[in-house]
Design a protein around this motif. Sequence first.
Motif, PDB file in Angstrom:
ATOM      1  N   PRO A   1      40.397  41.933  52.914  1.00  0.00           N
ATOM      2  CA  PRO A   1      39.424  40.952  52.440  1.00  0.00           C
ATOM      3  C   PRO A   1      40.034  39.997  51.412  1.00  0.00           C
ATOM      4  O   PRO A   1      40.843  40.414  50.583  1.00  0.00           O
ATOM      5  N   GLU A   2      39.633  38.737  51.512  1.00  0.00           N
ATOM      6  CA  GLU A   2      40.101  37.704  50.578  1.00  0.00           C
ATOM      7  C   GLU A   2      38.907  36.936  50.047  1.00  0.00           C
ATOM      8  O   GLU A   2      37.862  36.885  50.690  1.00  0.00           O
ATOM      9  N   ILE A   3      39.115  36.309  48.901  1.00  0.00           N
ATOM     10  CA  ILE A   3      38.144  35.364  48.356  1.00  0.00           C
ATOM     11  C   ILE A   3      38.816  33.995  48.388  1.00  0.00           C
ATOM     12  O   ILE A   3      39.850  33.790  47.750  1.00  0.00           O
ATOM     13  N   LEU A   4      38.241  33.077  49.176  1.00  0.00           N
ATOM     14  CA  LEU A   4      38.859  31.757  49.351  1.00  0.00           C
ATOM     15  C   LEU A   4      38.405  30.771  48.284  1.00  0.00           C
ATOM     16  O   LEU A   4      39.193  29.996  47.770  1.00  0.00           O
ATOM     17  N   LYS A   5      37.098  30.792  48.000  1.00  0.00           N
ATOM     18  CA  LYS A   5      36.526  29.872  47.015  1.00  0.00           C
ATOM     19  C   LYS A   5      35.426  30.593  46.254  1.00  0.00           C
ATOM     20  O   LYS A   5      34.795  31.504  46.785  1.00  0.00           O
ATOM     21  N   THR A   6      35.220  30.135  45.016  1.00  0.00           N
ATOM     22  CA  THR A   6      34.115  30.681  44.229  1.00  0.00           C
ATOM     23  C   THR A   6      33.256  29.531  43.716  1.00  0.00           C
ATOM     24  O   THR A   6      33.756  28.423  43.521  1.00  0.00           O
ATOM     25  N   SER A   7      31.986  29.808  43.518  1.00  0.00           N
ATOM     26  CA  SER A   7      31.084  28.784  42.978  1.00  0.00           C
ATOM     27  C   SER A   7      31.422  28.535  41.513  1.00  0.00           C
ATOM     28  O   SER A   7      31.942  29.414  40.822  1.00  0.00           O
TER      29      SER A   7
ATOM     30  N   ARG B   1      28.436  32.723  43.963  1.00  0.00           N
ATOM     31  CA  ARG B   1      28.715  32.694  45.405  1.00  0.00           C
ATOM     32  C   ARG B   1      30.218  32.733  45.628  1.00  0.00           C
ATOM     33  O   ARG B   1      30.990  32.204  44.815  1.00  0.00           O
ATOM     34  N   VAL B   2      30.617  33.335  46.739  1.00  0.00           N
ATOM     35  CA  VAL B   2      32.036  33.358  47.103  1.00  0.00           C
ATOM     36  C   VAL B   2      32.205  33.081  48.592  1.00  0.00           C
ATOM     37  O   VAL B   2      31.404  33.526  49.418  1.00  0.00           O
ATOM     38  N   GLN B   3      33.246  32.309  48.890  1.00  0.00           N
ATOM     39  CA  GLN B   3      33.612  32.134  50.298  1.00  0.00           C
ATOM     40  C   GLN B   3      34.672  33.177  50.604  1.00  0.00           C
ATOM     41  O   GLN B   3      35.692  33.272  49.901  1.00  0.00           O
ATOM     42  N   VAL B   4      34.420  33.975  51.634  1.00  0.00           N
ATOM     43  CA  VAL B   4      35.280  35.128  51.907  1.00  0.00           C
ATOM     44  C   VAL B   4      35.906  35.042  53.291  1.00  0.00           C
ATOM     45  O   VAL B   4      35.377  34.370  54.189  1.00  0.00           O
ATOM     46  N   ARG B   5      37.029  35.724  53.426  1.00  0.00           N
ATOM     47  CA  ARG B   5      37.674  35.863  54.736  1.00  0.00           C
ATOM     48  C   ARG B   5      38.163  37.300  54.845  1.00  0.00           C
ATOM     49  O   ARG B   5      38.692  37.858  53.875  1.00  0.00           O
TER      50      ARG B   5
ATOM     51  N   LEU C   1      39.183  37.661  62.825  1.00  0.00           N
ATOM     52  CA  LEU C   1      39.143  37.033  61.499  1.00  0.00           C
ATOM     53  C   LEU C   1      37.783  36.373  61.300  1.00  0.00           C
ATOM     54  O   LEU C   1      37.347  35.568  62.111  1.00  0.00           O
ATOM     55  N   LYS C   2      37.115  36.740  60.203  1.00  0.00           N
ATOM     56  CA  LYS C   2      35.777  36.197  59.924  1.00  0.00           C
ATOM     57  C   LYS C   2      35.810  35.449  58.604  1.00  0.00           C
ATOM     58  O   LYS C   2      36.536  35.834  57.682  1.00  0.00           O
ATOM     59  N   GLN C   3      34.959  34.425  58.513  1.00  0.00           N
ATOM     60  CA  GLN C   3      34.844  33.665  57.277  1.00  0.00           C
ATOM     61  C   GLN C   3      33.369  33.435  56.999  1.00  0.00           C
ATOM     62  O   GLN C   3      32.604  33.182  57.932  1.00  0.00           O
ATOM     63  N   ALA C   4      32.958  33.540  55.742  1.00  0.00           N
ATOM     64  CA  ALA C   4      31.536  33.386  55.417  1.00  0.00           C
ATOM     65  C   ALA C   4      31.366  33.098  53.938  1.00  0.00           C
ATOM     66  O   ALA C   4      32.278  33.346  53.132  1.00  0.00           O
ATOM     67  N   TRP C   5      30.208  32.545  53.587  1.00  0.00           N
ATOM     68  CA  TRP C   5      29.803  32.454  52.189  1.00  0.00           C
ATOM     69  C   TRP C   5      28.855  33.615  51.901  1.00  0.00           C
ATOM     70  O   TRP C   5      27.937  33.875  52.682  1.00  0.00           O
ATOM     71  N   LEU C   6      29.076  34.293  50.792  1.00  0.00           N
ATOM     72  CA  LEU C   6      28.163  35.359  50.377  1.00  0.00           C
ATOM     73  C   LEU C   6      27.501  34.931  49.083  1.00  0.00           C
ATOM     74  O   LEU C   6      28.117  34.256  48.257  1.00  0.00           O
ATOM     75  N   ASP C   7      26.250  35.338  48.909  1.00  0.00           N
ATOM     76  CA  ASP C   7      25.638  35.139  47.595  1.00  0.00           C
ATOM     77  C   ASP C   7      24.797  36.352  47.225  1.00  0.00           C
ATOM     78  O   ASP C   7      24.746  37.328  47.966  1.00  0.00           O
ATOM     79  N   GLY C   8      24.211  36.295  46.049  1.00  0.00           N
ATOM     80  CA  GLY C   8      23.369  37.389  45.582  1.00  0.00           C
ATOM     81  C   GLY C   8      24.157  38.688  45.429  1.00  0.00           C
ATOM     82  O   GLY C   8      25.338  38.682  45.077  1.00  0.00           O
TER      83      GLY C   8
END
Length: 168
Positions: free
Chosen positions: A73-79, A104-108, A116-123
């Motif tokens: 798992p990676e974190i690509l971007k953070t809010s 919020r974090v954009q994850v891969r 390979l999956k990519q998504a934004w997670l929040d909460g």
Amino acid sequence: MLPLVIAPHPLLRQVAVPIDISAGRLKLRSFVKEMYKAMLHYDGIGLAAPQVGQSWRLMVMNTPGQPMAYFNPEILKTSWRKIIIEEGCLSVPDVYGLVKRPTRVQVRYQTIEGELKQAWLDGLWARVYQHEVDHLNGVLFIDKTKKFIKGAELVEKYLGNKKSNSLF
Ligand SMILES: [Zn+2]
């Protein structure tokens, strides 16, 4: 049941190694099942492989419907926006503290199939994901806690010879 690794065990301070899923899918599938079992048994909402004795880049979360496994798992971007939430950890029993993290974090990550999956997670799930990725980098929530709600007197023991940020 897989036993829990408790701080200040050195395994929790190692940077975990990436997993080559194609090399051992069968073994990984049964290990993930063991991790799900352990997470539910110990009443966690997330669990990282080093917490059950394997220094691998693998974590699970008890997401609604069915638990999910995240490989490499990676974190690509953070809010920009951050939020302070109380955290605890199965590897740091009886300690709870306030930790500030991005909302919020954009994850891969990879699935067990190697997809390979990519998504934004929040909460809550953004929070758990960040906590578990920290585990894979040898970081515990008590390193980041500014204020302890419970168990402050135990923190020095769990940190071992690692210095707490909260002292500064
Ligand atoms: Zn934890």
